[in-house]
Design an enzyme around this catalytic site. Structure first.
Site, mmCIF file in Angstrom:
data_model
loop_
_atom_site.group_PDB
_atom_site.id
_atom_site.type_symbol
_atom_site.label_atom_id
_atom_site.label_comp_id
_atom_site.label_asym_id
_atom_site.label_seq_id
_atom_site.Cartn_x
_atom_site.Cartn_y
_atom_site.Cartn_z
ATOM 1 N N ASN A 1 12.053 22.405 -28.109
ATOM 2 C CA ASN A 1 12.516 22.815 -29.435
ATOM 3 C C ASN A 1 11.447 22.360 -30.431
ATOM 4 O O ASN A 1 11.346 21.178 -30.759
ATOM 5 C CB ASN A 1 13.865 22.150 -29.724
ATOM 6 C CG ASN A 1 14.442 22.575 -31.058
ATOM 7 O OD1 ASN A 1 13.787 23.260 -31.841
ATOM 8 N ND2 ASN A 1 15.656 22.168 -31.333
ATOM 9 N N ARG B 1 22.671 21.526 -47.524
ATOM 10 C CA ARG B 1 22.650 22.913 -47.984
ATOM 11 C C ARG B 1 23.929 23.257 -48.744
ATOM 12 O O ARG B 1 25.020 22.825 -48.360
ATOM 13 C CB ARG B 1 22.517 23.877 -46.798
ATOM 14 C CG ARG B 1 21.195 23.780 -46.072
ATOM 15 C CD ARG B 1 21.052 24.943 -45.098
ATOM 16 N NE ARG B 1 19.947 24.721 -44.187
ATOM 17 C CZ ARG B 1 20.088 24.591 -42.864
ATOM 18 N NH1 ARG B 1 21.276 24.689 -42.301
ATOM 19 N NH2 ARG B 1 19.030 24.391 -42.103
ATOM 20 N N GLU C 1 23.177 22.450 -26.555
ATOM 21 C CA GLU C 1 22.280 23.595 -26.705
ATOM 22 C C GLU C 1 21.151 23.554 -25.682
ATOM 23 O O GLU C 1 20.730 24.596 -25.186
ATOM 24 C CB GLU C 1 21.733 23.643 -28.141
ATOM 25 C CG GLU C 1 22.809 24.104 -29.122
ATOM 26 C CD GLU C 1 22.503 23.800 -30.577
ATOM 27 O OE1 GLU C 1 22.536 22.609 -30.939
ATOM 28 O OE2 GLU C 1 22.232 24.737 -31.329
ATOM 29 N N ARG D 1 13.498 27.153 -27.538
ATOM 30 C CA ARG D 1 14.429 27.557 -28.593
ATOM 31 C C ARG D 1 13.632 28.318 -29.647
ATOM 32 O O ARG D 1 12.595 27.833 -30.123
ATOM 33 C CB ARG D 1 15.068 26.329 -29.227
ATOM 34 C CG ARG D 1 15.947 26.718 -30.374
ATOM 35 C CD ARG D 1 16.370 25.514 -31.175
ATOM 36 N NE ARG D 1 17.202 25.955 -32.276
ATOM 37 C CZ ARG D 1 17.227 25.367 -33.463
ATOM 38 N NH1 ARG D 1 16.480 24.323 -33.700
ATOM 39 N NH2 ARG D 1 18.010 25.835 -34.410
ATOM 40 N N HIS E 1 22.823 29.133 -34.888
ATOM 41 C CA HIS E 1 23.582 28.279 -33.942
ATOM 42 C C HIS E 1 24.208 29.108 -32.824
ATOM 43 O O HIS E 1 25.212 28.704 -32.224
ATOM 44 C CB HIS E 1 24.736 27.515 -34.646
ATOM 45 C CG HIS E 1 24.310 26.537 -35.681
ATOM 46 N ND1 HIS E 1 24.951 26.412 -36.898
ATOM 47 C CD2 HIS E 1 23.308 25.635 -35.689
ATOM 48 C CE1 HIS E 1 24.374 25.465 -37.610
ATOM 49 N NE2 HIS E 1 23.368 24.981 -36.897
#
Ligand code: AMP
Length: 399
Positions: free
Chosen positions: A7, A241, A385, A91, A180
Site C-alpha cells: 500500500n 474531513r 483490507e 492497493r 474503501h
C-alpha cells in the site's frame, strides 16, 4: 503461495507478507519519509517485536529494496530469498470507471490506470510509483492491482450522478465513485458467512468508521450506494474531513478568509471533521472521549454530530434498499469504540436493532450486538483490507 501486499503513499509504503494457504501474516511493516530526510523502516516479523531501522530511502525503489532485505534477513526475515514471494498485490485508490474488478498488472493496464490519475492526483501517482518499483526489483513476479473504487462500480446511475449538467459527467467523468470498496466487500461477505446466509438474500449496510469513514448499501451482494463521492471528501464527518457540505461554503469562506478555493478544500480535508468541530482537540476518538469526560463541550458536540450523520446515512440506505437486514460496524472506530456505536445505535431503535448494551462493550472482535430475534442484526466485524487484497491476488494469479 506467499503474497506481498503493498500500500504505497507519496512518502510511505506499508507492506504485509501473507501466506495465502494459512492466511497468516508472516511479517509486516512500514517505510516512512521516503524521499525526505530521516527515513526509516519499521519491520515486524509475526509474533516478534517491531524493529525500527533508520535508512536512506531516496525513492520508492530503494524502499522496496529495503523491504526485500528485511524479509530475507537471516535474523529478522521470514523467507530465505526473493523467490519465495509468489505474487504482489497492490492497493490502488482510483480505478475510475475503467476497473470494476481487480486486474493483473501489465504495461497496457498501467497505462489505463495512469489515465485515472487526475481523479486522485494525491494517491494514484504514488500507487503507480510503488508498482513500478516492485516491477523493477521483481520483474518475473506476477502483480495484481486491487482498487478502492471497484466494488462500488455496481452503483446505478441514479446513485452515482450528481445533480449537475450532464456534460460534466460526459466530458470529465464527474460522478460519485466511492472508496474503501475492498473493506465494504470483505465485511459484507463475512457478515453473510457468520450469519450462515446467502449474501444474495441480504440487504446490508456497512459502516466503515476509521479516520476516513464511509457507509455503503450492499444489496444482494452488490454496492448500490456509498457515501464517498468523486473524492473521499463527501459523506460522513470523519477524523479530519468535513463530509457533506453546501458547495457554496467553499467560495464564501475563501472570500471571508482571503484564501483560495483550493486552500479551503485543503482545510475541508485536513482540518475539519471531528478535529475541526472539537475546536482542534483531536481527530482521534479516544482523545475526544477523554475530553468529553472532562467536560469539553466542543468535543461532546463533535461526537454527537458525528453519530448523527452516520445515523442519517443508515436511514437513507435503509430507504434506498427498501429495508435492511444487517448493519455492520468496522474499522478503527467501528470496531473499537463502544461509545460511538452506542450513540449511533440510539437512533436505530425504529429499525428493530435491539442492541444489547453489554455485548456492545466488546471491542476488536466479531460480535453480534443485537439480541436474538431482532428484526435487523447489528454486528461488529473487524475489516482486513490486506487479507482481501491477498485473496484477490491469488484468485487472479491462479486464473
Ligand atoms: P482507522 O483509520 O481504521 O485506523 O481508525 C482510526 C480511528 O480509530 C481513530 O480515530 C481512533 O481513535 C479509533 N480507534 C482505534 N482504536 C480505538 C479504541 N481502542 N477506542 C476508541 N477508538 C479507537
Amino acid at each position: 503461495m506467499n503474497v506481498l501486499v503493498i500500500n504505497c503513499g507519496s512518502s510511505s509504503l506499508k507492506y504485509q507478507l501473507i501466506n495465502s494457504e494459512s492466511e497468516e501474516v508472516l511479517a509486516k511493516g512500514l517505510c516512512e519519509r521516503i524521499g525526505i530526510d530521516g527515513s526509516a523502516i519499521v519491520h515486524q516479523p509475526a509474533g516478534k517485536d517491531k524493529i525500527t531501522t533508520e535508512a536512506d530511502m531516496p525513492n520508492h525503489t530503494a524502499a522496496v529494496q529495503l523491504v526485500i532485505e528485511k524479509l530475507t534477513d537471516p535474523e529478522v526475515g521470514v523467507i530465505k530469498t526473493l523467490d519465495e514471494i509468489d505474487a504482489v498485490g497492490h492497493r490502488i485508490v482510483h480505478g475510475g470507471e475503467k476497473f470494476a474488478t481487480s486486474v493483473v498488472l501489465d504495461d497496457e493496464v498501467l497505462a489505463v490506470i495512469e489515465q485515472c490519475n487526475d481523479l486522485a492526483p494525491l494517491h494514484n501517482p504514488a500507487n503507480l510509483i510503488g508498482i513500478n518499483s516492485c516491477r523493477e526489483i521483481m520483474p518475473n513476479v506476477p502483480m495484481v492491482g486491487v482498487f478502492d473504487t471497484a466494488f462500488h462500480q455496481t452503483m446505478p446511475k441514479k446513485a452515482y450522478l450528481y445533480g449537475l449538467p450532464l456534460s460534466y459527467y460526459e466530458n470529465y467523468k464527474v460522478r460519485r465513485y466511492g472508496f474503501h470498496g475492498t473493506s465494504h466487500d470483505f465485511v459484507s461477505k463475512r457478515a453473510a458467512q457468520i450469519l450462515g446466509k446467502d449474501i444474495k438474500d441480504l440487504k446490508i449496510i456497512v459502516c466503515h468508521l476509521g479516520n476516513g469513514a464511509s457507509v455503503s448499501a450492499v444489496k444482494y451482494g452488490e454496492s448500490v450506494d456509498t457515501s464517498m463521492g468523486l473524492t473521499p471528501l463527501e459523506g460522513l464527518i470523519m477524523g479530519t474531513r468535513s463530509g457533506d457540505l453546501d458547495p457554496a461554503i467553499i467560495t464564501f469562506i475563501a472570500e471571508k478568509e482571503g484564501i483560495s478555493a483550493e486552500e479551503v478544500i485543503n482545510i475541508c480535508n485536513k482540518k475539519s471533521g471531528v478535529l475541526g468541530l472539537s475546536g482542534g482537540v483531536s481527530s482521534d476518538f479516544r482523545d475526544l472521549a477523554e475530553a468529553k469526560a472532562q467536560g469539553n463541550e466542543a468535543a461532546k458536540t463533535a461526537l454527537e454530530t458525528y453519530a448523527y450523520r452516520v445515523a442519517k446515512y443508515i436511514g437513507a440506505y435503509a430507504a434506498a434498499m427498501n429495508g435492511v437486514d444487517v448493519i455492520v460496524f468496522t474499522a478503527g472506530v467501528g470496531e473499537n469504540n463502544a461509545e460511538a456505536r452506542a450513540e449511533i445505535g440510539d437512533y436505530l431503535g425504529y429499525l428493530g436493532t435491539n442492541i444489547d448494551s453489554e455485548k456492545n462493550k466488546l471491542r476488536g472482535e466479531e460480535v453480534i450486538l443485537s439480541d436474538e430475534g431482532a428484526k435487523v442484526t447489528t454486528m461488529v466485524i473487524p475489516t482486513n483490507e490486506e487479507l482481501a487484497i491477498a485473496r484477490e491476488t491469488v484468485r487472479l494469479v491462479r486464473a
